[in-house]
Write an enzyme that holds these catalytic residues in place. Sequence first.
Site, PDB file in Angstrom:
ATOM      1  N   HIS A 198      -4.583 -33.607 -19.809  1.00 14.37           N
ATOM      2  CA  HIS A 198      -3.964 -32.308 -20.057  1.00 14.37           C
ATOM      3  C   HIS A 198      -4.572 -31.619 -21.272  1.00 14.37           C
ATOM      4  O   HIS A 198      -4.706 -30.394 -21.305  1.00 14.37           O
ATOM      5  CB  HIS A 198      -2.453 -32.479 -20.242  1.00 14.37           C
ATOM      6  CG  HIS A 198      -1.699 -32.439 -18.949  1.00 14.37           C
ATOM      7  ND1 HIS A 198      -0.534 -33.122 -18.735  1.00 14.37           N
ATOM      8  CD2 HIS A 198      -1.960 -31.779 -17.795  1.00 14.37           C
ATOM      9  CE1 HIS A 198      -0.103 -32.881 -17.508  1.00 14.37           C
ATOM     10  NE2 HIS A 198      -0.947 -32.079 -16.922  1.00 14.37           N
ATOM     11  N   ARG A 305      -3.151 -27.904  -5.915  1.00 10.27           N
ATOM     12  CA  ARG A 305      -2.600 -29.252  -5.870  1.00 10.27           C
ATOM     13  C   ARG A 305      -1.098 -29.179  -6.100  1.00 10.27           C
ATOM     14  O   ARG A 305      -0.644 -28.654  -7.115  1.00 10.27           O
ATOM     15  CB  ARG A 305      -3.241 -30.109  -6.957  1.00 10.27           C
ATOM     16  CG  ARG A 305      -4.739 -30.049  -6.970  1.00 10.27           C
ATOM     17  CD  ARG A 305      -5.307 -30.680  -8.210  1.00 10.27           C
ATOM     18  NE  ARG A 305      -5.095 -32.113  -8.202  1.00 10.27           N
ATOM     19  CZ  ARG A 305      -5.927 -32.976  -8.774  1.00 10.27           C
ATOM     20  NH1 ARG A 305      -6.997 -32.547  -9.377  1.00 10.27           N
ATOM     21  NH2 ARG A 305      -5.684 -34.252  -8.745  1.00 10.27           N
ATOM     22  N   ARG A 341      -2.791 -27.850  -0.743  1.00 12.25           N
ATOM     23  CA  ARG A 341      -2.882 -29.231  -0.275  1.00 12.25           C
ATOM     24  C   ARG A 341      -1.503 -29.870  -0.322  1.00 12.25           C
ATOM     25  O   ARG A 341      -0.804 -29.776  -1.328  1.00 12.25           O
ATOM     26  CB  ARG A 341      -3.862 -30.020  -1.151  1.00 12.25           C
ATOM     27  CG  ARG A 341      -4.097 -31.441  -0.664  1.00 12.25           C
ATOM     28  CD  ARG A 341      -5.116 -32.161  -1.518  1.00 12.25           C
ATOM     29  NE  ARG A 341      -4.603 -32.486  -2.838  1.00 12.25           N
ATOM     30  CZ  ARG A 341      -5.317 -33.103  -3.787  1.00 12.25           C
ATOM     31  NH1 ARG A 341      -6.572 -33.426  -3.553  1.00 12.25           N
ATOM     32  NH2 ARG A 341      -4.784 -33.367  -4.960  1.00 12.25           N
ATOM     33  N   GLU A 438     -12.669 -37.154   2.577  1.00 12.14           N
ATOM     34  CA  GLU A 438     -12.832 -37.893   1.325  1.00 12.14           C
ATOM     35  C   GLU A 438     -12.931 -39.397   1.547  1.00 12.14           C
ATOM     36  O   GLU A 438     -12.939 -40.172   0.593  1.00 12.14           O
ATOM     37  CB  GLU A 438     -11.665 -37.579   0.376  1.00 12.14           C
ATOM     38  CG  GLU A 438     -10.298 -37.742   1.001  1.00 12.14           C
ATOM     39  CD  GLU A 438      -9.168 -37.241   0.115  1.00 12.14           C
ATOM     40  OE1 GLU A 438      -9.366 -37.139  -1.106  1.00 12.14           O
ATOM     41  OE2 GLU A 438      -8.086 -36.960   0.660  1.00 12.14           O
ATOM     42  N   ASN A 461     -15.247 -36.413  -4.989  1.00 17.53           N
ATOM     43  CA  ASN A 461     -14.888 -37.423  -5.995  1.00 17.53           C
ATOM     44  C   ASN A 461     -14.516 -38.745  -5.330  1.00 17.53           C
ATOM     45  O   ASN A 461     -15.048 -39.809  -5.660  1.00 17.53           O
ATOM     46  CB  ASN A 461     -13.722 -36.933  -6.855  1.00 17.53           C
ATOM     47  CG  ASN A 461     -14.057 -35.667  -7.614  1.00 17.53           C
ATOM     48  OD1 ASN A 461     -15.138 -35.111  -7.459  1.00 17.53           O
ATOM     49  ND2 ASN A 461     -13.140 -35.207  -8.430  1.00 17.53           N
ATOM     50  N   ASP A 462     -13.584 -38.683  -4.375  1.00 17.83           N
ATOM     51  CA  ASP A 462     -13.153 -39.906  -3.697  1.00 17.83           C
ATOM     52  C   ASP A 462     -14.169 -40.369  -2.660  1.00 17.83           C
ATOM     53  O   ASP A 462     -14.354 -41.573  -2.463  1.00 17.83           O
ATOM     54  CB  ASP A 462     -11.793 -39.692  -3.031  1.00 17.83           C
ATOM     55  CG  ASP A 462     -10.649 -39.798  -4.027  1.00 17.83           C
ATOM     56  OD1 ASP A 462     -10.853 -40.410  -5.088  1.00 17.83           O
ATOM     57  OD2 ASP A 462      -9.566 -39.263  -3.751  1.00 17.83           O
ATOM     58  N   CYS A 509     -14.401 -29.063  -2.263  1.00 18.69           N
ATOM     59  CA  CYS A 509     -13.537 -28.870  -3.424  1.00 18.69           C
ATOM     60  C   CYS A 509     -13.723 -29.970  -4.460  1.00 18.69           C
ATOM     61  O   CYS A 509     -12.965 -30.063  -5.419  1.00 18.69           O
ATOM     62  CB  CYS A 509     -12.068 -28.797  -2.999  1.00 18.69           C
ATOM     63  SG  CYS A 509     -11.482 -30.279  -2.147  1.00 18.69           S
TER      64      CYS A 509
END
Length: 576
Positions: A198, A305, A341, A438, A461-462, A509
């Site tokens: 954050h 998200r 999503r 993903e 990423n995944d 994304c």
Amino acid sequence: MVSTKVLKLEEKSVASPGIAIGQAYIVPSRGTHFPKYWITDKEISSEVSRFKQAVLKSARQLAIIKDKLCRFQGKEQIQILESHVLLLKDPMLNDSSIQIITDSCINAEWALDKVLAQLKLAFASMRDEYLRERKNDIDYVGRRIMSNLMGQQEHGFKELPYPNTIVIAYDMSPADFASLPRHQLAGVITSVGGETSHMAIMARALEIPTIVGFGDITSHVNEGTQLIIDGNSQQIHIQPDKSLLTLFKRKQRQQRAATRKLLRESRTPAVTLDGYHMHLMANIDLIDEIPMALEYGAEGIGMYRTEYLFLNQLDYPSEEEQYKHYKTILKMMKGRPVTIRTLDIGGDKLFGNIEEHLNPALGLRAIRLCLKEVEIFKTQLRALYRASPHGQLRIMFPMITTCDELRQIRSIIREVHAELTRQKHKFRHNIPLGIMVEVPSTAIIADQLARDVQFFSIGTNDLIQYTLAIDRTNEQVSYLYQPFHPAIMRLLHMTATAGRQAQIEVAMCGEIAGDPKYIVPLLGLGLNSLSMNPISIPRVKKLIRSQNQRDAIRQLESALLAGTADEVSDHFPSGD
């Protein structure tokens, strides 16, 4: 004469890019030691009261900081601090600590430490890096309560010691970051932390050059040392000489001028020299990031998200709460496409009523959780469909691995439609539905999946981590995280080809969508859109406008024959 020392940074350490010039202020480190002792039955009541008072004091402190952030730095990150306030009210934190004090007859600090360890473990096991970083929020809130229990004073950053200060800390909470005086703050360096923390999100939103996870920076730097953070070249210059200072001050002025120019051009479409239009979207976590996304030229939201909406609650958000939330997003985007999503979160200790798994990354997660906890899923879908008349909504489902999952989703959506019709709610029936690609199996059967959806969105990423069997947050194997790995390139090509043949949109994304060095191969893949951190959009737009897609296709065709990541990389320019 002291010579200039240069420290090289890892790319992932640059949480917020840019150039910062200033003097080092080393934030005094607070000890991690706390008292542990047994208490008698007679002392339990006063110990519980002491714990409650520390929690109340922590809430008051955060309220003051939140008010300051709202009045002086804008509202973009208010929800981050609100999530910390909610954590202070969380029964898992409060009731469990009080229960341990009472049952085990131990002091409040010791009981709190036990509870914090359990909560952080729940987040640390999550597959999503963004969610894993939330364990730090637990830590920040816990440290604040612990400090108040022990009677420690707040850092209280009312003033910084130098006109241009580079703050150096072991770690920094969002609350501490928000309290730093902006007029004196040049940059931030922390020893720990990640780019999805954050604090890093706030630094990017406020455009403050920030380095995270550097390690023991204080072994190289003393209080008052002159520093230059060069986030663009991933370097820190220690004790720069006069000529280097002059050079970087000029670079800083040029960069600010270039940024202003990029922003002026941010609404110009990303069209290649041979006429290919790549749509650039924004990845968004908070509603208050939308104005910035539009300012930086986002043509829509490529991924919103919804996890934060769930994490920022003491209980599941109601249908009405979610409906109002999604409606606000759609209205703010004024007809631009918004891809939301569905819940992408694990079913372990975050929701205490769901069994924990030994390997959460491969367990009950994302769409698997939603198909098991159907009422949670249906509540979200009802809210989304009710909000649909207010904008150009698209719904995206995470971690799809089989065609059967899509059929189950379609069946649940039909039930939702029937319920909303009976209740006389207005909604759009034909909302575009898409999936995240993903997982390797999803890419392999993309031609089958494309028959049942209107779009793909590749989550690199995944996809990279699952394909190459590595955790990029593990320093021992992070070097194996290679987006240019031939297997990754082939899976991307397979997915893009399947989408094109089925005449559906293929977007991306993942993190590499906003990285200039990957833009040429992504153009070669013929992707329809890229979604990224808003701050990356102007630079990526400018780069795309300088490229020729036909050349990119030829480069990609050659690269797909390569055998190593380095050989693939050699086929493409740096993108700088």
